[in-house]
Design an enzyme around this catalytic site. Sequence first.
Site, short mmCIF file in Angstrom:
data_model
loop_
_atom_site.label_atom_id
_atom_site.label_comp_id
_atom_site.label_asym_id
_atom_site.label_seq_id
_atom_site.Cartn_x
_atom_site.Cartn_y
_atom_site.Cartn_z
N ARG A 33 -3.96 4.96 -3.67
CA ARG A 33 -5.30 5.22 -3.11
C ARG A 33 -5.45 6.64 -2.57
O ARG A 33 -6.30 6.91 -1.72
CB ARG A 33 -5.63 4.24 -1.97
CG ARG A 33 -5.87 2.83 -2.46
CD ARG A 33 -6.07 1.87 -1.33
NE ARG A 33 -6.26 0.53 -1.85
CZ ARG A 33 -7.41 -0.14 -1.79
NH1 ARG A 33 -8.46 0.39 -1.22
NH2 ARG A 33 -7.49 -1.34 -2.31
N ARG A 57 -3.94 16.52 5.00
CA ARG A 57 -3.20 17.13 6.10
C ARG A 57 -1.72 16.76 6.04
O ARG A 57 -0.86 17.54 6.40
CB ARG A 57 -3.80 16.72 7.44
CG ARG A 57 -5.15 17.35 7.67
CD ARG A 57 -5.32 17.81 9.08
NE ARG A 57 -6.23 18.92 9.13
CZ ARG A 57 -6.98 19.22 10.19
NH1 ARG A 57 -6.91 18.48 11.27
NH2 ARG A 57 -7.76 20.28 10.16
N MET A 70 -10.37 7.16 16.77
CA MET A 70 -10.62 5.86 16.15
C MET A 70 -9.37 5.06 15.76
O MET A 70 -9.48 4.08 15.03
CB MET A 70 -11.53 6.05 14.93
CG MET A 70 -12.86 6.71 15.27
SD MET A 70 -13.95 6.94 13.86
CE MET A 70 -14.47 5.27 13.58
N GLU A 71 -8.19 5.46 16.21
CA GLU A 71 -6.96 4.79 15.73
C GLU A 71 -5.93 4.39 16.80
O GLU A 71 -5.16 3.44 16.60
CB GLU A 71 -6.23 5.71 14.71
CG GLU A 71 -6.97 5.93 13.41
CD GLU A 71 -8.03 7.02 13.51
OE1 GLU A 71 -7.97 7.82 14.47
OE2 GLU A 71 -8.93 7.04 12.66
N GLY A 84 -3.80 13.72 15.39
CA GLY A 84 -5.18 13.55 14.97
C GLY A 84 -6.15 14.42 15.73
O GLY A 84 -5.77 15.33 16.45
N SER A 85 -7.43 14.09 15.55
CA SER A 85 -8.47 14.84 16.26
C SER A 85 -9.28 13.86 17.11
O SER A 85 -9.25 12.65 16.90
CB SER A 85 -9.38 15.57 15.27
OG SER A 85 -10.01 14.62 14.45
N SER A 125 -11.75 18.30 18.45
CA SER A 125 -12.48 18.92 17.34
C SER A 125 -13.96 19.07 17.63
O SER A 125 -14.66 19.85 16.99
CB SER A 125 -12.30 18.08 16.07
OG SER A 125 -12.77 16.77 16.31
N ASP A 126 -14.47 18.29 18.60
CA ASP A 126 -15.89 18.35 18.94
C ASP A 126 -16.05 17.83 20.37
O ASP A 126 -15.13 17.24 20.92
CB ASP A 126 -16.72 17.51 17.96
CG ASP A 126 -16.24 16.07 17.88
OD1 ASP A 126 -15.16 15.83 17.31
OD2 ASP A 126 -16.92 15.18 18.42
N HIS A 186 0.80 -1.23 0.00
CA HIS A 186 0.00 0.00 0.00
C HIS A 186 0.83 1.28 0.00
O HIS A 186 0.28 2.38 0.09
CB HIS A 186 -0.94 0.01 1.21
CG HIS A 186 -1.89 -1.15 1.21
ND1 HIS A 186 -1.61 -2.33 1.83
CD2 HIS A 186 -3.11 -1.29 0.64
CE1 HIS A 186 -2.62 -3.18 1.67
NE2 HIS A 186 -3.54 -2.58 0.94
N GLY A 199 -4.60 11.40 10.10
CA GLY A 199 -5.58 10.52 9.46
C GLY A 199 -5.84 10.96 8.02
O GLY A 199 -5.94 10.13 7.11
N ARG A 230 -9.40 26.56 14.50
CA ARG A 230 -9.03 25.15 14.39
C ARG A 230 -7.64 25.00 13.76
O ARG A 230 -6.84 24.20 14.18
CB ARG A 230 -10.08 24.38 13.57
CG ARG A 230 -11.37 24.12 14.34
CD ARG A 230 -12.18 23.01 13.69
NE ARG A 230 -12.56 23.32 12.32
CZ ARG A 230 -13.66 23.99 11.98
NH1 ARG A 230 -14.48 24.43 12.90
NH2 ARG A 230 -13.95 24.23 10.72
N ARG A 288 1.18 9.92 16.06
CA ARG A 288 -0.11 10.25 15.45
C ARG A 288 -0.46 11.70 15.78
O ARG A 288 -0.30 12.15 16.93
CB ARG A 288 -1.19 9.30 15.96
CG ARG A 288 -2.61 9.73 15.62
CD ARG A 288 -3.62 8.61 15.75
NE ARG A 288 -4.94 9.09 16.09
CZ ARG A 288 -5.76 9.76 15.27
NH1 ARG A 288 -5.37 10.04 14.03
NH2 ARG A 288 -6.95 10.16 15.67
N1 ADE Z 1 -12.60 12.07 16.02
C1 ADE Z 1 -12.93 13.36 16.25
N2 ADE Z 1 -14.13 13.44 16.86
C2 ADE Z 1 -14.56 12.16 17.04
C3 ADE Z 1 -15.72 11.59 17.60
N3 ADE Z 1 -16.66 12.36 18.11
N4 ADE Z 1 -15.83 10.24 17.59
C4 ADE Z 1 -14.86 9.48 17.05
N5 ADE Z 1 -13.75 9.96 16.50
C5 ADE Z 1 -13.59 11.29 16.49
#
Ligand code: ADE
Length: 234
Positions: free
Chosen positions: A43, A24, A180-181, A89-90, A203-204, A4, A20, A217, A87
């Site tokens: 990919r 980015r 998620m990782e 990430g968010s 991020s949330d 890959h 991810g 952000r 990593r």
């Molecule tokens: N990555 C960023 N926000 C997330 C969420 N709410 N759930 C899973 N992965 C995320």
Amino acid sequence: MSIHIAAKVGEIAETVLLPGDPKRAKWIAENYLENAFCYTDIRGMLGFTGTYKGKKISIQGTGMGIPSISIYITELMKDYGVKNLIRVGSAGSYQKDIKVRDIVIAMSASTDSNINNRRFKGANFSPTANFELFTKVLKVTEEKNIKIKAGNILTSDEFYNDDSNYYKKWADFGVLAVEMETAGLYTLASKYKAKALSILTISDSLVSPEITSAEEREKTFSEMIELALETAIR
Ligand code: ADE
């Protein structure tokens, strides 16, 4: 090349930052690395190598979720000899005092994924950050006066959960945020005797919905990248 990743052996640095989102990876390479070149676009999962303050660094997109990141990091470690994986990430906050734009460092990663359950035949493996990288990142935050939170996070298989209260049990047990990782990253780094660390920006929030501008952000994202790159060159 591996299945890959299109790079030739030697084109990928021993230390790799892992966003991810492949776009980015491109943005980080264009804004922070010198003499960066793209070594793979299979990919659309872009990877770049360049130098940061004179040290060879690579940036590799991983995609979302444990299955996707597992493919890229396995090939990075097995086929390209990568030793340090960071990593960038968010994550979504599970705690009231962890706000959108905060930086969270995953000391450990609980998970609802079944991968380790199968791997360890029903026993529980604890995916844990590498102590050396964790110590280094803390030093950088002290020197640069960057505020962070650190602790246990959840690596979930689902972004959209049927049960809107799903997060509460994890939150009650002190889990800081969800992504998620990381559980996949920490587990496979242990297997291949490599060092791994996850640095996440919030991020949330699942506990107190907040809105931030794209500019805000981007500022936090830059702070996280600087933190990761400074940790990478120590
Ligand atoms: N990555 C960023 N926000 C997330 C969420 N709410 N759930 C899973 N992965 C995320």
